[in-house]
Every structure is written in C-alpha cells, then in structure tokens.
Design an enzyme around this catalytic site. Sequence first.
Site, PDB file in Angstrom:
ATOM      1  N   PRO A 112       0.854  -1.188   0.000  1.00 18.50           N
ATOM      2  CG  PRO A 112      -0.475  -1.433   1.880  1.00 18.50           C
ATOM      3  CD  PRO A 112       0.725  -1.970   1.205  1.00 18.50           C
ATOM      4  CG  HIS A 113       2.137   2.802  -3.251  1.00 20.36           C
ATOM      5  ND1 HIS A 113       1.742   1.524  -3.596  1.00 20.36           N
ATOM      6  CD2 HIS A 113       2.017   3.544  -4.370  1.00 20.36           C
ATOM      7  CE1 HIS A 113       1.412   1.496  -4.873  1.00 20.36           C
ATOM      8  NE2 HIS A 113       1.556   2.721  -5.371  1.00 20.36           N
ATOM      9  CB  CYS A 114      -0.881   7.224  -0.830  1.00 19.07           C
ATOM     10  SG  CYS A 114      -0.736   7.540   0.940  1.00 19.07           S
TER      11      CYS A 114
END
Length: 149
Positions: free
Chosen positions: A65-67
């Site tokens: 998960p990344h942002c």
Amino acid sequence: MSVRNLVKPELVFAKQQVTSKKRVLEQLSEAIGSRLHCHAEEVYDALLGREKLGSTGIGSGIAIPHCRLEQANQAAIVIMSLDEPIDFDSIDRKPVDLIFALIVPPHQCDDHLATLAEIAELAQSTDKLAKLRQQATNEDLQAAFELSI
C-alpha cells in the site's frame, strides 16, 4: 531514498493479528500518522484512495500500500507481517501476510517509484520472503528486512 534508510523501529510490526484489509489500512494509518505528525484519517483516506485505483497486493503474499501525502513531512515505510494471511484482492488471488506500506510527500515522486521498485524486487526472492515470514519480533523482522534489501 534507500529503503534501508526509511525503516524505523517504531514502524515495524511482526505477527500482527489483523483479519481484514480495512483493519490493516487502519493500523498502518495510525502508525504513520503518529510518526509523520499528520492525521491518521488523512493517511487512511489516501491509502484507501490508492486501493480503489487497483489493489496493491502484488502477489506472492505481498502487499505494498502506498500513496503521496501532502501532509507528510518526510517519507516513511511500515513493515508488517501478519499472524494469518488475509484477502487483499491481490493480482494472483492469494492471501497476503507481508505488507510494506510507503508514504511520501508529493515532492519525492521519483524517489517514491524507485523505492516501490526496490520492494517489488525483494518480493521476487522466495528465500528472503520466507526469512521475513519466520520472524516473531519487531526487532527480528526489521533486522531480516535490512539484510534482505
């Protein structure tokens, strides 16, 4: 930005008893929010927004998960292993038990992509993944991760 430089002891969580993707994202958000001095709800919304574009479950029991987060004052990575694998809508449809979450400020876009690539490369080594899965403490998980990169 080297992945090794992003790993901090307070963001490594071994053998967590989490039963859903939603709860994983919530736990990640809480940890990142306190570390980066931003609101956990904003982190959660950003991670969830990215998941809506397509699952970050890349296969082999791994999720990244990344942002990019405007409020983040620095980049951070969270390493989490799960006691039991969970459904993460992965591309290979297999459950996930290793999570590497990456949050970066918007001005670090190029570094963000390089870091994602470094983690994805780790996911290609079944031996290294097996070592990570064996670790029962936060300290051991961090040490095994640092040796794997």
